[in-house]
Design a protein around this motif. Structure first.
Motif, PDB file in Angstrom:
ATOM      1  N   LEU A 314      -2.110 -11.460  -7.072  1.00 38.96           N
ATOM      2  CA  LEU A 314      -2.270 -10.458  -5.819  1.00 38.96           C
ATOM      3  C   LEU A 314      -2.005 -10.578  -5.669  1.00 38.96           C
ATOM      4  O   LEU A 314      -2.526  -9.374  -4.597  1.00 38.96           O
ATOM      5  CB  LEU A 314      -2.771 -12.381  -5.077  1.00 38.96           C
ATOM      6  CG  LEU A 314      -4.259 -13.118  -5.648  1.00 38.96           C
ATOM      7  CD1 LEU A 314      -3.671 -14.713  -4.414  1.00 38.96           C
ATOM      8  CD2 LEU A 314      -5.009 -12.540  -5.478  1.00 38.96           C
ATOM      9  N   VAL A 315      -0.589  -9.969  -5.821  1.00 39.86           N
ATOM     10  CA  VAL A 315       0.472  -9.007  -5.201  1.00 39.86           C
ATOM     11  C   VAL A 315       0.348  -8.215  -6.315  1.00 39.86           C
ATOM     12  O   VAL A 315       0.164  -8.266  -7.509  1.00 39.86           O
ATOM     13  CB  VAL A 315       1.131  -9.500  -4.068  1.00 39.86           C
ATOM     14  CG1 VAL A 315       0.713 -10.414  -2.917  1.00 39.86           C
ATOM     15  CG2 VAL A 315       2.679 -10.146  -5.246  1.00 39.86           C
ATOM     16  N   SER A 316       1.439  -6.791  -5.896  1.00 42.88           N
ATOM     17  CA  SER A 316       2.565  -5.902  -6.969  1.00 42.88           C
ATOM     18  C   SER A 316       3.518  -5.918  -6.814  1.00 42.88           C
ATOM     19  O   SER A 316       4.308  -5.837  -5.729  1.00 42.88           O
ATOM     20  CB  SER A 316       1.266  -4.465  -7.275  1.00 42.88           C
ATOM     21  OG  SER A 316       1.884  -3.597  -7.441  1.00 42.88           O
ATOM     22  N   VAL A 317       4.781  -5.622  -7.364  1.00 39.61           N
ATOM     23  CA  VAL A 317       6.197  -4.549  -7.622  1.00 39.61           C
ATOM     24  C   VAL A 317       5.721  -3.910  -6.604  1.00 39.61           C
ATOM     25  O   VAL A 317       5.325  -2.954  -7.041  1.00 39.61           O
ATOM     26  CB  VAL A 317       6.097  -5.064  -8.797  1.00 39.61           C
ATOM     27  CG1 VAL A 317       7.588  -4.060  -8.924  1.00 39.61           C
ATOM     28  CG2 VAL A 317       6.444  -5.916  -9.496  1.00 39.61           C
ATOM     29  N   GLY A 318       6.715  -4.047  -5.774  1.00 36.68           N
ATOM     30  CA  GLY A 318       6.668  -2.235  -4.794  1.00 36.68           C
ATOM     31  C   GLY A 318       5.873  -3.070  -3.577  1.00 36.68           C
ATOM     32  O   GLY A 318       6.472  -1.906  -2.671  1.00 36.68           O
ATOM     33  N   ASN A 319       5.211  -3.648  -3.591  1.00 33.40           N
ATOM     34  CA  ASN A 319       4.452  -4.550  -1.664  1.00 33.40           C
ATOM     35  C   ASN A 319       5.380  -5.175  -1.118  1.00 33.40           C
ATOM     36  O   ASN A 319       6.634  -5.379  -0.840  1.00 33.40           O
ATOM     37  CB  ASN A 319       3.993  -5.679  -2.659  1.00 33.40           C
ATOM     38  CG  ASN A 319       2.535  -5.579  -3.414  1.00 33.40           C
ATOM     39  OD1 ASN A 319       1.824  -6.383  -2.877  1.00 33.40           O
ATOM     40  ND2 ASN A 319       1.890  -4.242  -2.890  1.00 33.40           N
ATOM     41  N   THR A 320       5.167  -4.213   0.360  1.00 34.54           N
ATOM     42  CA  THR A 320       5.942  -4.812   1.447  1.00 34.54           C
ATOM     43  C   THR A 320       6.174  -6.063   1.860  1.00 34.54           C
ATOM     44  O   THR A 320       4.763  -6.599   1.866  1.00 34.54           O
ATOM     45  CB  THR A 320       5.095  -3.501   2.538  1.00 34.54           C
ATOM     46  OG1 THR A 320       5.911  -2.505   2.215  1.00 34.54           O
ATOM     47  CG2 THR A 320       6.699  -4.544   3.876  1.00 34.54           C
ATOM     48  N   VAL A 321       7.260  -6.627   2.145  1.00 35.38           N
ATOM     49  CA  VAL A 321       7.283  -8.471   2.490  1.00 35.38           C
ATOM     50  C   VAL A 321       7.713  -8.163   3.361  1.00 35.38           C
ATOM     51  O   VAL A 321       9.105  -7.693   4.220  1.00 35.38           O
ATOM     52  CB  VAL A 321       8.478  -9.168   1.310  1.00 35.38           C
ATOM     53  CG1 VAL A 321       8.460 -10.552   1.951  1.00 35.38           C
ATOM     54  CG2 VAL A 321       7.557  -9.297  -0.297  1.00 35.38           C
ATOM     55  N   ILE A 322       7.216  -8.821   5.099  1.00 35.18           N
ATOM     56  CA  ILE A 322       7.982  -8.970   5.910  1.00 35.18           C
ATOM     57  C   ILE A 322       7.951 -10.446   6.220  1.00 35.18           C
ATOM     58  O   ILE A 322       6.975 -11.484   6.706  1.00 35.18           O
ATOM     59  CB  ILE A 322       6.462  -8.073   7.330  1.00 35.18           C
ATOM     60  CG1 ILE A 322       5.989  -6.224   6.666  1.00 35.18           C
ATOM     61  CG2 ILE A 322       7.222  -8.669   8.844  1.00 35.18           C
ATOM     62  CD1 ILE A 322       5.141  -6.640   5.943  1.00 35.18           C
TER      63      ILE A 322
END
Length: 324
Positions: A314-322
């Motif tokens: 459901l996510v990808s390498v490179g996504n922002t994580v807050i």
């Protein structure tokens, strides 16, 4: 978090109302009253939410903290009235609450002994399940005690291939279908953002302001809390090896006194490692799903393996994580 029971249970928790394009956490909202459902109704709703990627925690037929959060989060994401009323159409999505699972000969390949010392674990090539009960409970996203309750009289120490068990009718976590290796970027999910709420113990994924999924987590500890701030996923691996370094785990300092622990469901990081651009910090699975949301971790964001297996899709390498 405390709940007061007066025929209803009251809880105040965070439901993400929107995810702005800036890296700001979603706002918190309102108290919600929920009726107490009977065990089968609660189980059906847990299955519905779980199959919809709004993780209620381990399935146990109870109205626990994460069951409540998942239900209201799902309703919020679908612009539904945020009440605790049972929506019949939700129950209709799970017409059969329970199904059966027959122990297979090949399931025995997933079971073995796991030594207690990390030095001995490091000599192995795989860290398997230690019992068929653990294997079946994780496969059906359930508390081991609930599987036992559904199957009274079973001899759990001597289950044999061919024996049939009653289990929740949830989409199974089929551990044998996952292969070791790196996860590539997914361009379709490049704009998605992951919010880690360290107060409510939730991981939420947004796509252009739309809440996609919610899963319960354990986010660090008082000694080594999950690092508040904005980060990125640098890489992701299925069935990772884990560098067990007490200096890094306890003090955040990398040392040369460590053990390389092999992959497997009883590896400390379980099925998944998603490393952030913060050394030693990642989003990962677990060898003990019963502790999610409760026991502390060493600064990382820990999920049940069945939830970690879905997060990776459901996510990808490179996504922002807050983290907030």
């Amino acid at each position: 978090m405390k709940f007061v029971c007066l025929n209803v249970a009251i809880g105040v928790f965070s439901v993400a109302a929107s995810a702005q394009e800036e890296s700001t956490p979603p706002p918190r909202v309102y108290p919600v009253a929920l009726p107490n459902y009977d065990e089968e109704t609660a189980t059906r709703l847990q299955i519905f939410l779980d199959n919809s990627d709004f993780g209620p925690g381990k399935i146990d037929g109870r109205m626990g903290e994460f069951f409540r959060k998942a239900l209201i989060s799902y309703k919020h994401a679908r612009a539904m009235p945020k009440t605790g009323a049972v929506d019949q159409w939700m129950l209709d999505q799970v017409p059969v609450t329970y199904t059966t699972y027959t122990i297979r000969e090949e399931d025995l390949k997933s079971i073995g002994d796991v030594p207690s010392s990390h030095a001995e674990q490091a000599r192995l090539k795989w860290l398997p399940y230690t019992s068929l009960l653990e294997f079946v409970a994780e496969r059906f996203h359930s508390a081991e005690s609930y599987i036992q309750k559904l199957n009274p009289g079973k001899n759990w120490e001597h289950l044999q291939p061919g024996e049939t068990l009653k289990v929740p009718n949830v989409l199974p976590f089929e551990v044998e279908k996952f292969t070791e290796g790196k996860i590539p970027e997914n361009p379709a999910f490049a704009s998605r953002k992951i919010f880690v709420d360290t107060h409510e113990h939730l991981l939420e994924v947004f796509d252009q302001g739309q809440l996609v999924c919610v899963f319960p987590i354990t986010p660090g500890s008082k000694t080594l809390p999950a690092p508040v701030g904005t980060w990125k996923i640098l890489g992701a691996t299925v069935w990772p090896w884990f560098r067990y370094d007490e200096g890094m785990l306890n003090y955040g300092v990398r040392t040369e006194n460590y053990y390389n622990l092999p992959p497997g469901p009883n590896n400390l990081v379980g099925i998944l490692w998603m490393g952030l651009n913060k050394p030693g910090i990642g989003i990962h699975g677990t060898n003990n799903p019963e502790t999610i949301g409760r026991a502390a971790s060493h600064g990382c964001i820990r999920l049940a393996n069945w939830d970690a297996a879905r997060v990776k899709d459901l996510v990808s390498v490179g996504n922002t994580v807050i983290i907030f």
